[in-house]
Write an enzyme that holds these catalytic residues in place. Structure first.
Site, mmCIF file in Angstrom:
data_model
loop_
_atom_site.group_PDB
_atom_site.id
_atom_site.type_symbol
_atom_site.label_atom_id
_atom_site.label_comp_id
_atom_site.label_asym_id
_atom_site.label_seq_id
_atom_site.Cartn_x
_atom_site.Cartn_y
_atom_site.Cartn_z
ATOM 1 C CG HIS A 122 3.770 0.210 4.754
ATOM 2 N ND1 HIS A 122 2.863 -0.824 4.737
ATOM 3 C CD2 HIS A 122 4.961 -0.371 5.076
ATOM 4 C CE1 HIS A 122 3.466 -1.950 5.022
ATOM 5 N NE2 HIS A 122 4.734 -1.713 5.240
ATOM 6 C CG ASN B 299 -0.206 0.004 2.534
ATOM 7 O OD1 ASN B 299 1.015 0.120 2.571
ATOM 8 N ND2 ASN B 299 -0.930 -0.111 3.631
ATOM 9 C CD GLU C 159 0.318 0.536 7.330
ATOM 10 O OE1 GLU C 159 0.433 0.695 6.094
ATOM 11 O OE2 GLU C 159 0.266 -0.598 7.858
HETATM 12 C C1 GLP Z 1 7.033 -4.243 6.830
HETATM 13 C C2 GLP Z 1 8.167 -3.310 7.261
HETATM 14 C C3 GLP Z 1 8.655 -2.455 6.114
HETATM 15 C C4 GLP Z 1 8.857 -3.315 4.884
HETATM 16 C C5 GLP Z 1 7.546 -3.898 4.448
HETATM 17 C C6 GLP Z 1 7.641 -4.741 3.180
HETATM 18 O O1 GLP Z 1 5.781 -3.703 7.027
HETATM 19 N N1 GLP Z 1 7.820 -2.480 8.348
HETATM 20 O O2 GLP Z 1 9.859 -1.810 6.493
HETATM 21 O O3 GLP Z 1 9.398 -2.539 3.843
HETATM 22 O O4 GLP Z 1 7.077 -4.717 5.507
HETATM 23 O O5 GLP Z 1 8.103 -6.018 3.500
HETATM 24 P P1 GLP Z 1 8.638 -7.081 2.482
HETATM 25 O O6 GLP Z 1 9.993 -6.642 2.082
HETATM 26 O O7 GLP Z 1 8.671 -8.370 3.250
HETATM 27 O O8 GLP Z 1 7.675 -7.117 1.340
#
Ligand code: GLP
Length: 258
Positions: free
Chosen positions: A136, A134, A141
């Site tokens: 973030h 989304n 968020e």
């Molecule tokens: C979590 C972390 C973020 C990260 C995101 C995406 O919410 N707080 O810092 O970038 O997930 O994660 P992934 O790399 O596993 O897709």
């Protein structure tokens, strides 16, 4: 922004490790992200440490965020995750691996203390980032103020769902986190965001080519003087100008840095 589009996630990891290696050699302060995206980059750096003697002894590291309600030793706390996946395999003591204290009784005070710790270390030289589906970054968020500081945020249900794979069940995922704010993150000297896989394509397009807007927190990278976005073909698939970004990078004159 520098948009780097590479064939696959391995190439993304090697390119990110190349950029980080330069900072490590200078004993820089590194901002680290958790999530699965940077894991290959950390593995590449561990390999360079073991095989090429790359030393992190002069570096400090700061995490982006932490779940609230998990002890620092909990296996899914971000502090423990970064230790397990990265820092215990390199020559950096735990005392130089910092993260917000999500188990503090006074979370506001913990947030302020974390900001002070980063400032005392001279700020973050390079911040590694992933991106949520989304848009973030950290746990900022949609709707996060573009100038926010470290604070408590409530996770979006999609984020809880995405992170449930690391826990026994979705009910076990904390729904609050202490995260660096978007204003905090953008104070780093260099932002390096990594995105791989088709599930990130929409977020990458909104971040790079959508408007600057709190609804897509990652769009704040548009305001940073030094932002590098490294993605694989799948994550770049919705970028309208992807051919241009590729060509611009391939023909970049040596005198042009950003
Ligand atoms: C979590 C972390 C973020 C990260 C995101 C995406 O919410 N707080 O810092 O970038 O997930 O994660 P992934 O790399 O596993 O897709």
């Amino acid at each position: 922004m520098e948009i780097v589009i590479l064939d696959d996630s391995e190439k993304v990891a090697e390119r990110a490790a190349d950029i980080l290696e330069d900072y490590v050699r200078r004993g820089a302060t590194l901002g680290l992200a958790t999530g699965s995206t940077p894991l290959h980059t950390y593995q590449a750096l561990i390999r360079r440490h073991r095989e090429e003697g790359l030393s992190f002894a002069d570096c400090h590291t700061f995490l982006l965020d932490e779940y609230i309600g998990l002890s620092a030793q909990h296996e899914q706390s971000y502090r423990e995750t970064i230790r397990r996946e990265f820092t215990r395999h390199i020559d950096i003591p735990d005392t130089k691996v910092h993260g917000p204290d999500g188990s503090a009784e006074d979370l506001q005070a913990a947030a302020e203390m974390y900001e002070q710790q980063m400032a005392a270390a001279g700020g973050i030289d390079i911040q590694t980032l992933g991106v949520g589906r989304n848009g973030h970054i950290g746990f900022n968020e949609p709707g996060s103020s573009l100038v926010s500081r470290t604070r408590v945020k409530t996770l979006h249900p999609h984020t809880v769902q995405d992170n449930a794979r690391f826990f026994g069940s979705p009910q076990d995922v904390p729904i609050h986190a202490l995260t660096q704010g978007l204003g905090t993150i953008t104070e780093a000297g260099h932002l390096m965001l990594l995105a791989t896989g088709e599930t990130k394509a929409e977020a990458v397009a909104a971040m790079v080519e959508g408007p600057l807007a709190a609804v897509c927190p990652a769009s704040v990278l548009q305001c940073h003087p030094r932002a590098t976005i490294i993605c694989d073909e799948a994550a770049a698939a919705h970028l309208k100008y992807r051919d241009y970004y590729r060509a611009a990078l391939a023909t970049k004159p040596s005198w042009q840095h950003h």
